[in-house]
Enzyme design. Structure first.
Site, mmCIF file in Angstrom:
data_model
loop_
_atom_site.group_PDB
_atom_site.id
_atom_site.type_symbol
_atom_site.label_atom_id
_atom_site.label_comp_id
_atom_site.label_asym_id
_atom_site.label_seq_id
_atom_site.Cartn_x
_atom_site.Cartn_y
_atom_site.Cartn_z
ATOM 1 N N LEU A 105 45.169 8.098 -64.615
ATOM 2 C CA LEU A 105 46.312 9.232 -65.093
ATOM 3 C C LEU A 105 46.071 10.365 -64.769
ATOM 4 O O LEU A 105 45.785 11.523 -65.107
ATOM 5 C CB LEU A 105 45.900 9.351 -66.845
ATOM 6 C CG LEU A 105 46.270 7.829 -67.972
ATOM 7 C CD1 LEU A 105 45.677 8.361 -68.992
ATOM 8 C CD2 LEU A 105 47.985 8.362 -67.471
ATOM 9 N N CYS A 106 46.087 10.271 -62.810
ATOM 10 C CA CYS A 106 46.135 11.567 -62.342
ATOM 11 C C CYS A 106 46.855 11.314 -60.922
ATOM 12 O O CYS A 106 46.370 11.850 -59.858
ATOM 13 C CB CYS A 106 44.364 11.442 -61.665
ATOM 14 S SG CYS A 106 43.802 10.383 -60.925
#
Lengths: 288, 132
Positions: free
Chosen positions: A87-88
């Site tokens: 999630l980056c």
């Protein structure tokens, strides 16, 4: 058209998602600030160390330092620094891609790698057999102990002739919205890496003990500092990338809520219009 | 005349203050620095760095590194620095016990032995500082 109830439920779920992404963005922003502060704290140390190294590089015995000599005729070794969590945005993807490219390049023929972070570890163990050592659960802050451990390991490989050169692949931090994956050579230390023009050489010192022994103990520390610095940048990049990704996710959610709200209003209006039509036509029928 | 003392580690600036004198644990023995010292670069061992700040004597533990003296500015580049009050004395004593135990076991690997001796010295310094 979807029913009113269905649309309301979707708006609710998008709002929940938006809350989560917003919170993650805030957390990433706070961690980014902390990572930048840590980088700031390490700057003076590494600048001083580099300055001393520069004034020592002309010292007698500097030529015989193994860290400054070309390594054995052996495949290279690389340290790949990524993150534990996803999630980056494209953060881990670009590191992994660069790593793959490096392994296929001339430098990377038959190379072994040390991975830092769960994501790159998973990728490279699944797709290649180059992973020789890996460090997981690196946490949200760079840690000097880990940098020392990795430095000791790659230095041993280099000195023992297992690795001809040592490279480090990490993400350079430009700003919160711009990061770039890079591969740089760590060992042997090149005069280029020592002759960093931005750092002034120290003056003529009185040495104790002799310059040669100071240089010998300083070079391993320099390698540690380089790796620590790369980890600091990687972590700042991770938080920057996550912040940007979560920011755009939050914005996407807003857009979606707007669209669904419009759709909901239309559906409601259509319902009202239909009802009115029914009443009016009913009344007309009675009058008729 | 006063000296400026800065203790810098990779993770923090531990000390940044004016001192009148200091004693550092040099690798070749204790090393005293007073104002107007010659431009100097020395290697440090694990030990206590003592300094006099505003008439009171203070100390900080440095774990190896370098001391640089230029124009009355003393910069200590330490691998790690900690103040005696930050140390858990009991834990440091337990460390000594543990390392001594390992030392008694280890007979073959001379590298490991010298490593352990280094650790022992660190633990000893910490325990002494904590109890002082």
């Amino acid at each position: 058209m979807a029913s009113l109830k269905e649309i309301r439920r979707r708006i609710g779920s998008v709002k929940n998602t938006q809350q989560v992404t917003k919170a993650m963005k805030m957390v990433a922003a706070a961690k980014l600030r902390r990572a930048q502060a840590a980088a700031e704290n390490s700057r003076e140390y590494s600048a001083k160390l580099t300055g001393i190294l520069r004034s020592l590089s002309g010292a007698p015995g500097a030529d015989s330092q193994p860290f400054l000599q070309p390594g054995a005729d052996a495949p290279a070794h690389a340290i790949v620094v990524g993150s534990d969590r996803g999630l980056c945005g494209g953060y881990n993807t670009s590191i992994v891609k660069l790593g793959e490219r490096w392994l296929k390049s001339e430098d990377g023929q038959g190379a072994k790698i040390t991975t830092v972070g769960r994501r790159p570890t998973d990728h490279f163990t699944r797709h290649t057999d180059a992973v020789d050592a890996s460090h997981l659960d690196v946490g949200a802050a760079a840690n000097i102990e880990l940098a020392r451990k990795v430095a000791a390991d790659v230095s041993r490989r280099f000195l023992a002739g297992e690795a001809g050169t040592v490279h480090i692949i990490y993400t350079q931090f430009r700003s919160a919205i711009s990061q770039e994956a890079v591969a740089v050579q760590l060992l042997p230390l090149t005069t280029q890496s020592v002759d960093d023009e931005t750092v002034e050489a120290g003056p003529d010192y009185v040495f104790e003990p002799d310059p040669g022994s100071i240089l010998g103990s300083l070079l391993p520390r320099y390698v540690e500092t380089k790796i620590y610095h790369a980890m600091l940048e990687a972590i700042a990049s991770e938080h920057g990338a996550r912040m940007t990704a979560m920011d755009s996710a939050t914005r996407n959610a807003s857009d979606m809520i707007d669209r669904l709200t419009l759709e909901m209003n239309r559906a409601r209006q259509a319902g009202i219009t239909t009802e009115l039509m029914e009443i009016v036509s009913g009344a007309e029928a009675l009058n008729g | 005349m006063a000296l400026r003392l800065r203790v810098v580690t990779p993770t923090r600036l531990a000390v940044d203050t004016e001192v009148t004198e200091l004693t550092a644990p040099g690798s070749e023995g204790q090393m005293g620095v007073l104002p107007s010292h010659v431009t100097f670069l020395g290697q440090l061992d694990v030990g206590l760095l003592r300094y006099t700040e505003g008439g009171t004597s203070k100390q900080v533990i440095v774990h190896g590194g370098y001391a640089e003296v230029i124009d009355d500015v003393v910069t200590i580049l330490a691998d790690h620095a900690e103040f005696p009050e930050e140390i858990d004395g009991a834990a440091a004593k337990a460390d000594i016990e543990r390392i001594n135990g390992e030392l008694a076991e280890e007979r073959e690997d001379t590298n490991r032995v010298s490593e352990l001796l280094g650790e022992l010295k660190k633990a000893q310094t910490r325990a002494d500082a904590a109890s002082a």
